[in-house]
Each structure stands twice: as C-alpha cells, then as structure tokens.
Design a protein around this motif. Sequence first.
Motif, mmCIF file in Angstrom:
data_model
loop_
_atom_site.group_PDB
_atom_site.id
_atom_site.type_symbol
_atom_site.label_atom_id
_atom_site.label_comp_id
_atom_site.label_asym_id
_atom_site.label_seq_id
_atom_site.Cartn_x
_atom_site.Cartn_y
_atom_site.Cartn_z
ATOM 1 N N ALA A 81 0.827 -1.214 0.000
ATOM 2 C CA ALA A 81 0.000 0.000 0.000
ATOM 3 C C ALA A 81 0.859 1.260 0.000
ATOM 4 C CB ALA A 81 -0.943 -0.006 1.205
ATOM 5 N N HIS A 82 1.951 1.239 0.733
ATOM 6 C CA HIS A 82 2.865 2.381 0.774
ATOM 7 C C HIS A 82 3.362 2.705 -0.632
ATOM 8 C CE1 HIS A 82 5.956 4.923 2.777
ATOM 9 N NE2 HIS A 82 6.634 4.636 1.674
ATOM 10 N N GLU A 83 3.753 1.671 -1.360
ATOM 11 C CA GLU A 83 4.252 1.884 -2.721
ATOM 12 C C GLU A 83 3.140 2.345 -3.651
ATOM 13 O OE1 GLU A 83 7.472 2.015 -3.441
ATOM 14 O OE2 GLU A 83 7.693 1.622 -1.309
ATOM 15 N N VAL A 84 1.945 1.793 -3.491
ATOM 16 C CA VAL A 84 0.800 2.214 -4.293
ATOM 17 C C VAL A 84 0.507 3.690 -4.038
ATOM 18 C CG1 VAL A 84 -1.709 1.940 -4.568
ATOM 19 C CG2 VAL A 84 -0.202 -0.071 -4.563
ATOM 20 N N ALA A 85 0.617 4.116 -2.789
ATOM 21 C CA ALA A 85 0.376 5.534 -2.469
ATOM 22 C C ALA A 85 1.353 6.430 -3.222
ATOM 23 C CB ALA A 85 0.485 5.767 -0.972
ATOM 24 N N HIS A 86 2.620 6.039 -3.265
ATOM 25 C CA HIS A 86 3.591 6.837 -4.029
ATOM 26 C C HIS A 86 3.187 6.904 -5.498
ATOM 27 C CE1 HIS A 86 6.575 7.888 -1.086
ATOM 28 N NE2 HIS A 86 6.687 6.639 -0.676
ATOM 29 N N HIS A 87 2.731 5.787 -6.027
ATOM 30 C CA HIS A 87 2.292 5.753 -7.422
ATOM 31 C C HIS A 87 1.092 6.671 -7.652
ATOM 32 C CE1 HIS A 87 1.277 4.311 -11.362
ATOM 33 N NE2 HIS A 87 0.090 3.920 -10.940
ATOM 34 N N ARG A 88 0.200 6.732 -6.678
ATOM 35 C CA ARG A 88 -1.009 7.546 -6.816
ATOM 36 C C ARG A 88 -0.747 9.031 -6.571
ATOM 37 N NH1 ARG A 88 -5.727 4.451 -3.695
ATOM 38 N NH2 ARG A 88 -7.021 5.889 -4.881
ATOM 39 N N LEU A 89 0.396 9.361 -5.986
ATOM 40 C CA LEU A 89 0.713 10.756 -5.664
ATOM 41 C C LEU A 89 1.330 11.503 -6.853
ATOM 42 C CD1 LEU A 89 2.102 10.750 -2.025
ATOM 43 C CD2 LEU A 89 0.284 12.180 -2.950
ATOM 44 N N HIS A 90 0.611 11.517 -7.946
ATOM 45 C CA HIS A 90 1.050 12.244 -9.132
ATOM 46 C C HIS A 90 -0.121 13.060 -9.650
ATOM 47 C CE1 HIS A 90 4.913 10.252 -9.441
ATOM 48 N NE2 HIS A 90 4.300 9.143 -9.084
ATOM 49 N N GLY A 91 0.160 13.977 -10.557
ATOM 50 C CA GLY A 91 -0.907 14.740 -11.184
ATOM 51 C C GLY A 91 -1.690 15.579 -10.198
ATOM 52 N N PRO A 92 -3.025 15.526 -10.291
ATOM 53 C CA PRO A 92 -3.868 16.376 -9.443
ATOM 54 C C PRO A 92 -3.645 16.179 -7.947
ATOM 55 C CG PRO A 92 -5.179 15.359 -11.176
ATOM 56 C CD PRO A 92 -3.809 14.742 -11.241
ATOM 57 N N LEU A 93 -3.414 14.943 -7.525
ATOM 58 C CA LEU A 93 -3.216 14.694 -6.099
ATOM 59 C C LEU A 93 -1.911 15.326 -5.609
ATOM 60 C CD1 LEU A 93 -4.392 13.467 -3.570
ATOM 61 C CD2 LEU A 93 -3.259 11.320 -4.157
ATOM 62 N N ALA A 94 -0.872 15.274 -6.415
ATOM 63 C CA ALA A 94 0.399 15.912 -6.037
ATOM 64 C C ALA A 94 0.225 17.426 -5.945
ATOM 65 C CB ALA A 94 1.489 15.562 -7.045
ATOM 66 N N ARG A 95 -0.510 17.987 -6.881
ATOM 67 C CA ARG A 95 -0.772 19.431 -6.839
ATOM 68 C C ARG A 95 -1.591 19.810 -5.608
ATOM 69 N NH1 ARG A 95 -0.943 18.346 -12.289
ATOM 70 N NH2 ARG A 95 -3.198 18.151 -12.384
ATOM 71 N N GLU A 96 -2.566 18.957 -5.259
ATOM 72 C CA GLU A 96 -3.382 19.220 -4.069
ATOM 73 C C GLU A 96 -2.525 19.145 -2.808
ATOM 74 O OE1 GLU A 96 -6.568 19.881 -1.422
ATOM 75 O OE2 GLU A 96 -6.158 20.449 -3.480
ATOM 76 N N LEU A 97 -1.616 18.182 -2.739
ATOM 77 C CA LEU A 97 -0.718 18.082 -1.589
ATOM 78 C C LEU A 97 0.124 19.349 -1.480
ATOM 79 C CD1 LEU A 97 0.582 16.585 0.792
ATOM 80 C CD2 LEU A 97 2.095 15.451 -0.879
ATOM 81 N N LYS A 98 0.697 19.803 -2.585
ATOM 82 C CA LYS A 98 1.498 21.043 -2.575
ATOM 83 C C LYS A 98 0.655 22.223 -2.109
ATOM 84 C CE LYS A 98 5.076 20.329 -6.035
ATOM 85 N NZ LYS A 98 5.605 20.814 -7.307
ATOM 86 N N ARG A 99 -0.573 22.306 -2.627
ATOM 87 C CA ARG A 99 -1.445 23.423 -2.241
ATOM 88 C C ARG A 99 -1.706 23.399 -0.738
ATOM 89 N NH1 ARG A 99 -6.116 24.558 -0.663
ATOM 90 N NH2 ARG A 99 -6.998 22.469 -0.767
ATOM 91 N N ARG A 100 -1.986 22.234 -0.196
ATOM 92 C CA ARG A 100 -2.303 22.135 1.227
ATOM 93 C C ARG A 100 -1.090 22.365 2.104
ATOM 94 N NH1 ARG A 100 -6.620 17.566 1.219
ATOM 95 N NH2 ARG A 100 -6.469 17.590 3.468
#
Length: 182
Positions: A106-125
């Motif tokens: 799951a940890h590795e899947v999370a890294h895979h999912r942390l791209h695109g819109p989700l990465a931008r949302e993380l940066k914004r937050r």
Amino acid sequence: MSDEDLAVALLAATPTHEDRDPALLRRWARAALEVGDELAARPFPADVRVVERDGGVRDGEVVLAEYHRRTGAATVYTDALRRVREVARRRGWDVDPGALRAAAVAHEVAHHRLHGPLARELKRRLGHHALRLGRVRVLGHVAGADELVAHRYAHRVSGLDRSPLALTAALADSLALVAQGG
C-alpha cells in the motif's frame, strides 16, 4: 508518540528542514497525514501484482517494497519484512506479517497515486512557496511529505495495528545502533 509527533520528527530529520520552525513542520505533517487519510478513503487498486523476494536489506538501509510503474507490479522484500518484525518484537510489539506485507504494498501504491492532481493538491495544502516574484507564487515540494502520506495511507488500508511511522522510527533507531557498533 503520536503519528503527528513522529511525522514532525521525520520532517525535522530531513536534511532540507533542519532549521525550519517546528510549528511549520507540525503544520506540514498534519496536512500530509490528512491527505493520507483522504487517499485511503478511495478504492485500493486490486490490480497490483506482487512479487516476493529477498534483497531489501542493503548496506545500512532496509527497503520493504518497490513499485514498478512500467509493469504495475510491486516487489516485496521478504528479508526486509522479517527485519521489521524482529525490530518490532524487540520492542514488545506483535506485528501481523500479512498486514505488514499489505502495508508495504500500500505504501508503494500511495507513491504511485501521488502524481498529477493529487500531487498538486498536496502542494497546495502544504503551502510551501519555493519562489516568490511580486504577486506570483510558485508552490514547492516539501521533502518527506510524500512519505508521510504514503505511511498514513498504508496504515489506514492495511489493517496493520502498529503505525508504519512508529515502525519506521524503530527501524531507524535499530539501524543507527548497528551503525554505531551497538
């Protein structure tokens, strides 16, 4: 320690953050953990192929798993999982091996999912400005924040009783003792 305290400690130990205000690190930790919680509310991808093998204990580091974006598979290192269970056992913690394996994937899947819109949302937050030119602000990467998201996500979706942040801290302590000859 709470997950938030462990997350702050992880960020504080990151080389680019050693002189940052502890209140800022706490705000970043809280935001990253919240994103991990929200990511866990989304469906877990069932199509991740998992390959198990030894090879995760390497020259003073322990790698539990790696995600291979090209193939969509995750490699789980069984020797590393055994090492984490040993460290946990020495602390008096009982760690279910199936849940630990699930958390590693799951940890590795999370890294895979942390791209695109989700990465931008993380940066914004996180709200870290890497560049300011007048009214123009460019959001920057916060080293370690993606690890916090992945750890929290793994904890929420794996069924692991012990926090991956606590396990990581215990593992880091054990590796430091080995490096010191203890």
